[in-house]
Enzyme design. Structure first.
Site, PDB file in Angstrom:
ATOM      1  N   GLY A  46     -14.926  49.189  -2.725  1.00  0.00           N
ATOM      2  CA  GLY A  46     -13.502  48.874  -2.856  1.00  0.00           C
ATOM      3  C   GLY A  46     -12.814  49.530  -4.036  1.00  0.00           C
ATOM      4  O   GLY A  46     -11.592  49.442  -4.171  1.00  0.00           O
ATOM      5  N   GLU A  47     -13.562  50.197  -4.919  1.00  0.00           N
ATOM      6  CA  GLU A  47     -12.920  50.920  -6.022  1.00  0.00           C
ATOM      7  C   GLU A  47     -12.119  52.098  -5.458  1.00  0.00           C
ATOM      8  O   GLU A  47     -12.467  52.661  -4.423  1.00  0.00           O
ATOM      9  CB  GLU A  47     -13.974  51.429  -7.010  1.00  0.00           C
ATOM     10  N   ARG A 104       7.711  36.340  -8.507  1.00  0.00           N
ATOM     11  CA  ARG A 104       8.015  34.907  -8.405  1.00  0.00           C
ATOM     12  C   ARG A 104       7.469  34.124  -9.589  1.00  0.00           C
ATOM     13  O   ARG A 104       7.948  33.040  -9.901  1.00  0.00           O
ATOM     14  CB  ARG A 104       7.441  34.335  -7.099  1.00  0.00           C
ATOM     15  N   HIS A 138      13.477  39.444  -8.345  1.00  0.00           N
ATOM     16  CA  HIS A 138      13.604  38.024  -8.015  1.00  0.00           C
ATOM     17  C   HIS A 138      14.516  37.325  -9.025  1.00  0.00           C
ATOM     18  O   HIS A 138      15.342  36.491  -8.664  1.00  0.00           O
ATOM     19  CB  HIS A 138      12.208  37.394  -8.007  1.00  0.00           C
ATOM     20  N   LYS A 202      19.069  21.069  -1.625  1.00  0.00           N
ATOM     21  CA  LYS A 202      17.830  20.428  -1.180  1.00  0.00           C
ATOM     22  C   LYS A 202      17.642  19.120  -1.942  1.00  0.00           C
ATOM     23  O   LYS A 202      17.663  19.120  -3.168  1.00  0.00           O
ATOM     24  CB  LYS A 202      16.632  21.343  -1.452  1.00  0.00           C
ATOM     25  N   ARG A 204      15.102  15.940  -2.742  1.00  0.00           N
ATOM     26  CA  ARG A 204      13.662  15.672  -2.723  1.00  0.00           C
ATOM     27  C   ARG A 204      13.389  14.206  -3.046  1.00  0.00           C
ATOM     28  O   ARG A 204      14.113  13.595  -3.832  1.00  0.00           O
ATOM     29  CB  ARG A 204      12.932  16.571  -3.740  1.00  0.00           C
ATOM     30  N   THR A 235       7.277  33.711   4.169  1.00  0.00           N
ATOM     31  CA  THR A 235       6.796  33.091   5.414  1.00  0.00           C
ATOM     32  C   THR A 235       7.943  32.693   6.334  1.00  0.00           C
ATOM     33  O   THR A 235       7.714  32.313   7.474  1.00  0.00           O
ATOM     34  CB  THR A 235       5.955  31.839   5.104  1.00  0.00           C
ATOM     35  N   GLY A 237       9.931  30.129   6.243  1.00  0.00           N
ATOM     36  CA  GLY A 237      10.179  28.700   6.435  1.00  0.00           C
ATOM     37  C   GLY A 237      11.530  28.243   5.907  1.00  0.00           C
ATOM     38  O   GLY A 237      12.295  27.578   6.616  1.00  0.00           O
ATOM     39  N   THR A 238      11.852  28.614   4.670  1.00  0.00           N
ATOM     40  CA  THR A 238      13.118  28.191   4.045  1.00  0.00           C
ATOM     41  C   THR A 238      14.306  28.718   4.830  1.00  0.00           C
ATOM     42  O   THR A 238      15.265  27.986   5.102  1.00  0.00           O
ATOM     43  CB  THR A 238      13.190  28.717   2.587  1.00  0.00           C
TER      44      THR A 238
END
Length: 326
Positions: A46-47, A104, A138, A202, A204, A235, A237-238
């Protein structure tokens, strides 16, 4: 002191890692140059091995790599390319990362966590990078993690132009998927001619950590074309939740625009089933056919990168590419 005759010529050389060669080829076309040939391969364990096939002595080197999966392999390859250029006497090394990896993690949310975005900047500094060029960080403060010039480019102009060309702007509301992106939503609203903004708040339950209990739309969206904006979709989702929420609140249509299509795991299916009329990304990261579907549009960032590279090479102004708004 006597001076030697002869003027040193400036020489732009473009280098590309193996993660997203299509984008680098497109940038090379805009610059009317070619990508410097190199041999790069993986050893059995993998190097990574990298070697440039031409002399790079005294050149102004621009090293492109998109941090897609497997992300750590491509970061390492770009670090090795920078190290090879430094040791081969390149005059100046500019690292181009259209998508800044580990962005992030730009602060500690709790104790005993790394600040990974800072570590990435340190790694490239030690490897020999003189400057970094990236698109839509970000958070903007990541620029301060690198001890040298950082060219922070904005894809918003490309995305907003596409919206203006394809949708009537008299009925648009720009929607931030959370309260933290309202500043970006305001810039978008100005770009689209002073349209209103909304955001999804949002709520919570303190007894259920990491779980959003309910979303509430703050702002007027009924009967409007909602443009949901974000810097990246991982992903999905948000974003899928945000689209459904807006449609439930009476939005006539929802269009999604984001710079970086990470699109991990179920993202494609979530976006396809979300009810959004169109999802728009740029090609800062490769989006292969299997992650695409008919409602997805991918715009090219190549001309913006090429113009920025040209400005850096000519010691011009990168800020001027954004009408001074950078």
């Amino acid at each position: 002191m006597s001076t030697k005759p002869g003027t040193p010529k400036k020489n732009l050389m473009l280098f590309s890692g193996r993660a997203h060669p299509e984008l680098a080829e497109e940038v090379a076309k805009h610059l009317n140059t070619t990508i410097t040939p190199q041999s790069a391969y993986d050893f059995a364990n993998g190097e990574i091995f990298v070697r440039f096939e031409e002399s790079v002595r005294g050149c102004d080197a621009f090293v492109m790599q998109s941090a897609t999966a497997p992300i750590n392999q491509w970061i390492m390859e770009q670090l090795l390319m920078v190290d090879a250029l430094k040791r081969a006497s390149a005059k100046r090394i500019t690292v181009i990362m259209p998508f800044y990896p580990y962005a992030r993690q730009d602060k500690k949310h709790k104790g005993r966590e790394p600040i990974s975005a800072r570590l990435i900047a340190d790694l490239f500094k030690v490897a020999g990078a003189d400057r970094i060029m990236t698109v839509d960080l970000h958070t903007a403060q990541i620029q301060g993690f690198f001890d040298g010039p950082v060219d922070h480019l904005f894809a918003q102009s490309i995305l907003a132009r596409y919206i203006k060309d394809n949708y009537p702007t008299d009925n648009i509301v720009v929607v931030s998927p959370d309260a933290g992106r309202t500043k970006l939503a305001e810039k978008w609203a100005d770009d689209l001619g002073g349209v209103p903004i909304a955001f999804i708040h949002k709520t919570r339950d303190p007894l259920r950590p990491n779980e959003v209990v309910a979303n509430r739309v703050v702002g007027e969206v009924e009967g409007k074309l909602c443009v949901v904006i974000d810097d990246m979709v991982d992903t999905g989702g948000t974003i899928a939740k945000a689209v459904r929420q807006l449609l439930d609140e009476g939005a006539s249509d929802v269009v999604m625009a984001a710079t970086h299509g990470v699109l991990s795991g179920p993202a494609r299916d979530r976006l396809a089933d979300s009810g959004a009329r169109e999802v728009i990304f740029t090609n800062t990261l490769p989006i292969p056919d299997e992650k695409r579907y008919p409602g997805m549009t991918v715009l090219s960032i190549a001309s913006l990168l090429a113009r920025a590279i040209q400005q850096v090479f000519e010691d011009g102004s990168v800020t001027s590419l954004f009408d001074g708004d950078a």
